[in-house]
Design a protein around this motif. Structure first.
Motif, PDB file in Angstrom:
ATOM      1  N   ILE A 256       0.930  -1.355   0.005  1.00  0.00           N
ATOM      2  CA  ILE A 256      -0.154  -0.036  -0.021  1.00  0.00           C
ATOM      3  C   ILE A 256       1.004   1.440   0.059  1.00  0.00           C
ATOM      4  CG2 ILE A 256      -1.340   1.415   1.414  1.00  0.00           C
ATOM      5  CD1 ILE A 256      -2.818  -1.402   2.406  1.00  0.00           C
ATOM      6  N   ARG A 263      -5.516  -1.631  -1.338  1.00  0.00           N
ATOM      7  CA  ARG A 263      -6.263  -2.292  -0.178  1.00  0.00           C
ATOM      8  C   ARG A 263      -5.616  -3.574  -0.122  1.00  0.00           C
ATOM      9  NH1 ARG A 263      -9.316  -6.115  -2.917  1.00  0.00           N
ATOM     10  NH2 ARG A 263      -9.893  -5.866  -5.120  1.00  0.00           N
ATOM     11  N   PHE A 264      -6.323  -4.466   0.876  1.00  0.00           N
ATOM     12  CA  PHE A 264      -5.889  -5.923   1.105  1.00  0.00           C
ATOM     13  C   PHE A 264      -6.166  -6.557  -0.027  1.00  0.00           C
ATOM     14  CE2 PHE A 264      -5.755 -10.073   3.009  1.00  0.00           C
ATOM     15  CZ  PHE A 264      -4.941 -10.154   4.028  1.00  0.00           C
ATOM     16  N   LYS A 315      -8.358  -2.465   4.737  1.00  0.00           N
ATOM     17  CA  LYS A 315      -6.741  -2.475   5.065  1.00  0.00           C
ATOM     18  C   LYS A 315      -6.908  -2.961   6.337  1.00  0.00           C
ATOM     19  CE  LYS A 315      -5.491   1.998   4.517  1.00  0.00           C
ATOM     20  NZ  LYS A 315      -4.551   2.919   4.301  1.00  0.00           N
TER      21      LYS A 315
END
Length: 446
Positions: A256, A263-264, A315
Motif C-alpha cells: 500500500i 487495499r488488502f 486495510k
C-alpha cells in the motif's frame, strides 16, 4: 504498570447499576494484571480464579446450576476463604476456558447485583464457544497494548505524558521538548505496547542496544505464543489459513505504501485462494481476536460513514507496532535512525490506528478516490474530519487538498514528524504523530 483503564474500572465500581464486567482484548496485553491491581486496591478482598490453570474442581462448581449463592459458597470452600458479597470482588481469569462461567454472569446480574464480578477473557476463545453469552447482562471494556502515553508512564517520563494530555489548540511545543518526545516515540516504535516487551526494555534501558535486542527476542517469543493460540483454538486447517493471513499483513501494508495496491489483496496468501469469500473466516477470526485492526474503505463521505463501506474493501493493521517490527525483522537501529524508506509510512499508519483504537474509536475508516487517499476519517459530532498520516517532515498533501475541495470540512489534520501548528484561517491542523491519541480532545476545543 499504570494503565488508563484504571479510571474506567473505578467508574464501573461506583456505577449504581453496574453489571458483571468482562474485560476483553488481545492476549498478553495486561488484562489479568489490570484486574488484579484494581481488585486489590479498590475492594476489601479480591478473589481470583483462573479457569485455565485451575480446572477440574473449579469448573465443576459451575456445572450443577447457576445459583449465585451456591456458587459463592462453593468458591469460598474451594479457596478456604470467605467471600463478602458487599465488600469483595470476584475475578474470573481466562473466562473463555469455562463456558458455563460465562453463562453464570447473567445470574449474578439478575440475582446478586451487589456482588462485584470481573472477568478477563480473550476473544481467542470467547467468540468461538457455544456458551449462552449473557447479552445485555454484562458490561464490556476493551484493553489494548499500552498506548504511547502509558509507555511514557512506564519509563517514568510523567512530564512528557502530562504535556501530551494537556495539549490544546493554543499550546506550543518547544523544539527541545518535541525532539525529546520524538525520540521516545521511536523507542515505542521498537518496543510496542505489550507489557512483557516494555518490562524487558525498562530492565535493560541503561544499554539501548542490549535493551532493544532483548525486546526483539521477547516479541518473537510472543509471536510464537500467538501462533500456538491460533493452532489451539482454530483447528489445523483453519489455523494454517489464519497464520498465513496474519503473516501477510506487514507485506500488504508495504504494498500500500509503495502504491502497488490500495487495499488488502486476497491473491498470493494461500495457494488456490483469490477471493474474499474464501478468506473472510480467517480475517474475521483475527479481527475478533484483536490481532489485527480492520480499516474499512469508502469513496463517499456522508453520515453514516459505515453505510458507504464495502465489506471486501479494507486495510489491516497489526495490533501492536512493536510486533509489526518483529514480524518484518526490521532492525531497531534503522528505526532509531529513522532510515527505513517507505516502511516509515506504514509504521506511522499502524501506530496511529493503534492509538485511535486505544482512545476509543470503534471503527477505523479510510477514504480513497482514484489515486487519492486519506488514511483515517474521524466523526466529531456532525462533522467528518480527515486525518492524513505522514511519517516524515515533508507535508505535500494532494489527497488532503482534494478531500477539502470536495467536502469542505471545518478543519483537517496532518499527523507527521512536525511539531504542533494550527492555522485557524485555513483550518489546517498539523499535529506531531505522538498526539494521535489526543485528537478527540483537541477537536472538542476547536
Amino acid at each position: 504498570m499504570k494503565r488508563l483503564i484504571a479510571q474506567q474500572l473505578l467508574d464501573w465500581k461506583s456505577h449504581p447499576r453496574r453489571k458483571p464486567l468482562i474485560l476483553e482484548g488481545v492476549r498478553q496485553c495486561g488484562k489479568t494484571h489490570s484486574l488484579e491491581s484494581f481488585g486489590q486496591s479498590a475492594f476489601a478482598n479480591a478473589h481470583i480464579f483462573n479457569f485455565e490453570s485451575q480446572q477440574d474442581d473449579l469448573h465443576d462448581i459451575f456445572n450443577a446450576d447457576f445459583n449465585p449463592r451456591r456458587i459463592i459458597d462453593e468458591l469460598s470452600f474451594y479457596q478456604h476463604k470467605p467471600i463478602n458479597i458487599h465488600e469483595d470482588v470476584l475475578i474470573f481469569d481466562e473466562l473463555q476456558a469455562c463456558p458455563r462461567a460465562i453463562t453464570s454472569l447473567k445470574y449474578f446480574c439478575e440475582k446478586m447485583p451487589e456482588m462485584a464480578v470481573c472477568a478477563a477473557g480473550s476473544l481467542l476463545g470467547l467468540k468461538l464457544n457455544d456458551a449462552s453469552f449473557p447479552v445485555g447482562k454484562v458490561d464490556m471494556l476493551s484493553l489494548h497494548p499500552l498506548s504511547f502515553i502509558e509507555f511514557l508512564w512506564a519509563l517514568g517520563d510523567n512530564q512528557s505524558a502530562e504535556l501530551i494530555q494537556a495539549c490544546t489548540l493554543d499550546s506550543t511545543i518547544a523544539p527541545v521538548v518535541h525532539a525529546h518526545i520524538w525520540e521516545r516515540l521511536k523507542w515505542y516504535f521498537i518496543t510496542g505496547g505489550l507489557p512483557e516487551a516494555i518490562q524487558v526494555f525498562c530492565e535493560h534501558r541503561d544499554n539501548l542496544y542490549v535493551a532493544f535486542e532483548k525486546v526483539r527476542e521477547k516479541q518473537h517469543q510472543l509471536i510464537k505464543a500467538y501462533y500456538a493460540d491460533i493452532a489451539k483454538h482454530a483447528g489445523k486447517e483453519n489455523a494454517m489459513h489464519i497464520e498465513r493471513v496474519w503473516s501477510s499483513v506487514p507485506k500488504q501494508l508495504a504494498n500500500i505504501q509503495n502504491s502497488t495496491s490500495q487495499r488488502f489483496q486476497f491473491t498470493g496468501i494461500i495457494p488456490g485462494i483469490d477471493r474474499y469469500q474464501r478468506l473472510v473466516g480467517s480475517i474475521d477470526w483475527l479481527t475478533a481476536a484483536n490481532l489485527v485492526h480492520k480499516t474499512s474503505i469508502t469513496s463517499h463521505v456522508e453520515h453514516p460513514i459505515s453505510a458507504f463501506c464495502k465489506e471486501n474493501l479494507f486495510k489491516l493493521y497489526v495490533c501492536d507496532v512493536g510486533l509489526l517490527g518483529a514480524m518484518t525483522d526490521l532492525p531497531p537501529q534503522a528505526i532509531l535512525n529513522y532510515d527505513y524508506g517507505t516502511y516509515k509510512g506504514y509504521f506511522a499508519e499502524n501506530f496511529v490506528a493503534q492509538e485511535l483504537k486505544t482512545a476509543g474509536l470503534r471503527q477505523l475508516i479510510c477514504w480513497q478516490q482514484s489515486r487519492s487517499e486519506i488514511e483515517f476519517l474521524f466523526a466529531q459530532g456532525a462533522d467528518i474530519i480527515p486525518l492524513e498520516v505522514k511519517a516524515g517532515h515533508i507535508q505535500k498533501a494532494k489527497s488532503l487538498k482534494k478531500y477539502v475541495d470536495l467536502y469542505h470540512p471545518p478543519h483537517h489534520v496532518i499527523l507527521s514528524a512536525q511539531t504542533l501548528n494550527i492555522d485557524r484561517g485555513s483550518g489546517l491542523h498539523q499535529y506531531p504523530l505522538y498526539l494521535a491519541s489526543q485528537l478527540p480532545i483537541i477537536y472538542s476545543q476547536s
